[in-house]
Design a protein around this motif. Sequence first.
Motif, short mmCIF file in Angstrom:
data_model
loop_
_atom_site.label_atom_id
_atom_site.label_comp_id
_atom_site.label_asym_id
_atom_site.label_seq_id
_atom_site.Cartn_x
_atom_site.Cartn_y
_atom_site.Cartn_z
N ARG B 86 0.84 -1.22 0.00
CA ARG B 86 0.00 0.00 0.00
C ARG B 86 0.87 1.26 0.00
NH1 ARG B 86 -4.31 -2.72 3.50
NH2 ARG B 86 -6.14 -2.67 2.12
N ARG B 89 2.04 1.85 -3.48
CA ARG B 89 0.92 2.38 -4.27
C ARG B 89 0.68 3.86 -3.92
NH1 ARG B 89 -2.25 2.16 -8.90
NH2 ARG B 89 -4.04 3.46 -8.49
N SER B 103 -4.86 2.47 -2.75
CA SER B 103 -4.18 2.22 -1.46
C SER B 103 -5.11 2.43 -0.28
CB SER B 103 -2.95 3.14 -1.32
OG SER B 103 -3.36 4.49 -1.21
N TYR B 139 -2.00 -3.05 -8.14
CA TYR B 139 -1.57 -1.67 -7.90
C TYR B 139 -0.74 -1.10 -9.06
CZ TYR B 139 -2.99 -2.05 -2.93
OH TYR B 139 -3.69 -2.20 -1.76
N LEU B 141 2.32 -1.64 -9.78
CA LEU B 141 3.60 -1.18 -9.25
C LEU B 141 4.71 -1.47 -10.25
CD1 LEU B 141 3.41 -2.47 -5.54
CD2 LEU B 141 2.74 -0.22 -6.44
#
Lengths: 400, 400
Positions: B86, B89, B103, B139, B141
């Motif tokens: 999180r 994110r 998040s 997410y 990422l």
Amino acid sequence: MTDEIYRASTTAPVNIAVIKYWGKRDPKLNLPTNSSLSVTLSQSDLRTHTTASCSPSYPSFDSLLLNGSEQDVSGARTQACFRELRSLRRNLEGQDASLPKLSTLPLKIVSENNFPTAAGLASSAAGFAALVRAIANLYELPSSPTDLSRIARQGSGSACRSLFGGYVGWEQGKEVDGSDSVAFQVAPESHWPEMRAIILVVSAAKKGVSSTTGMQTTVATSSLFAARASDTVPKRMKQMQEAIQIKDFETFGKITMMDSNSFHATCLDTYPPIFYLNDVSRAAIKMVEAINAAAGRIIAAYTFDAGPNAVIYYLQENEAQVAGLFKAFMGEKDGWKGTRGDAIQASEEAFGKMKGEVGVAVDLLKEGVSRVILTGVGEGPVETKESLIDEKGQPISTSS
Amino acid sequence: MTDEIYRASTTAPVNIAVIKYWGKRDPKLNLPTNSSLSVTLSQSDLRTHTTASCSPSYPSFDSLLLNGSEQDVSGARTQACFRELRSLRRNLEGQDASLPKLSTLPLKIVSENNFPTAAGLASSAAGFAALVRAIANLYELPSSPTDLSRIARQGSGSACRSLFGGYVGWEQGKEVDGSDSVAFQVAPESHWPEMRAIILVVSAAKKGVSSTTGMQTTVATSSLFAARASDTVPKRMKQMQEAIQIKDFETFGKITMMDSNSFHATCLDTYPPIFYLNDVSRAAIKMVEAINAAAGRIIAAYTFDAGPNAVIYYLQENEAQVAGLFKAFMGEKDGWKGTRGDAIQASEEAFGKMKGEVGVAVDLLKEGVSRVILTGVGEGPVETKESLIDEKGQPISTSS
């Protein structure tokens, strides 16, 4: 010199180490990579009885009859013992010309164990201790047990510890010739006579790797072995001697268990790995852990030599909670009979605490243990008039 | 932000170490006392499939459904993974205001293994690798597998190695915060794709000590452990990486076996001792030793994690002499069926050489092995469109 038959007899005990001997720095002289410490066990339960004899009338070769079967005495180890003992006798003969020249005569040795050799109990310690002690008696050597331990060590390393009763150390020594690698008594059996042992004889599918081969493979291949020899054992030797001096069973027991595990760990770390413990051995460990958990402290301690048999040390005062529980859980086994076994009763309280959690272990022990031996700490070699060779030089069988 | 359901799915592999992870220098961050190295196994045989999802429409708590049963996500390890992901994110969202604020949303995760959990195969590695990879996908990422390995490690140490395919190392690292304790690829599966593995699933009477508890007891009590961590493993890490680079199976196999034994030796040296190997495990070792003896060189290598299951590595070219012999000796077992199992034939020559000496081992394997799994080296996590959560946010069961 007449055709006289010279004879002398002794018995010698088995010993079970609580700090293990594993690894030789000199395989020929049986010089160990670490010191070790053992408890000498009572000879009423486990002993070798040996008569050494010599005579000009004997055939001109040395011989050894063990449990009725002729043994090869040409091996380097037996020869080393004969050579060293003859040399000591020769010195005496040199100092006193009136002594018969026994050192020049062939030796006839007869030896018997009072326990089944098939049980896989290390009998070489008692065997070589008795052999050396009997010949020393025959030769009327003034040698101390320490002197004789130096000789017996060359027959079988752990034999050096069977020259003493009670609690016995074997100093690894530093000298190249092994002169300082000898046994010493930490305490006599009378210092802590309450030490008892129960031996669970486990039927192994097959004999494992011999200890002589195994220990040298460990030294050569285990990456963890060096730490055991250089750090672990020296610390434990000190702690164990103190525990014996102050009769601290908890420390004695904990070190005994840890050192057995350490030894078997280096066997497992050997390449290829050496396994002496099997599922039955592990069941015995589980039982000891449950016994100690029920007691809330260490009252029993397992140790295993180079085989699956468990030796469990405990104090007489805890017999109901140790031997009693093994008897109650395992039921009928050869060895529970007789005065000592019949007297053993289980602690009902401990039985109740344990029974819920040892089911699998108990099944394994019932199936895998062929007999139990109840014994305890005992004395060193004892000279005896009971001869295994008659006055005509013939072996007498006392085997049942 | 609408009530949209955001979803992403991945599969992740199991890995079986050939240099073992055992001991933490920081239990909270799962920082190990030594580096380790594993082979990632094919996901067609063993994998976790995970869908990560988030939505403003979800109940306001994180959840994880594994094989149809709700898991507790409040544990520190799962929380650490959620928190770290999180945070990454949130950084993205801070840099680009147009991104949805995922998040801040509750996570709903659904996960399934394609192998029976009852088999006692370490599934936490695949599980945490899939969890971390799926959320990272969700997410979007930009994190590398190495970055993600740092996070997955906090879920389960060995999970960090499941972020890569092929041959994977895990560097123990030196930093207190664990930033340099990450996985790295020694070689991709394409470098040495011939590596095969047969897993013998052994029915254990009871689950042993958990690895988390066990390894910390080893660190605290084993006198031999320090030598393994400081000397033995660093040397082997180097040798093993070289062996993989030059595809030297004999060295690969020998180190694999020695390191498994070294790890189990430190378990045995723990107080109280930890036993993961049983008589069936030892029978598997005996079989591998007989297979190698018949071949005259190392063509098979056993390794054991924290349990009795044997994993045996070999090269495809030796299938008849390794998997084929296990099949011929063990007979019918769940797992020999199917295209791959049916194709396996035993080497008759090797069978003939071995059959006289493996009788006891074969009996133990027949009785104690519940199933076999035939697999081999495989790729790392793979993103998939197959979702375990439908477009309405409901779990889809794919279990048979």
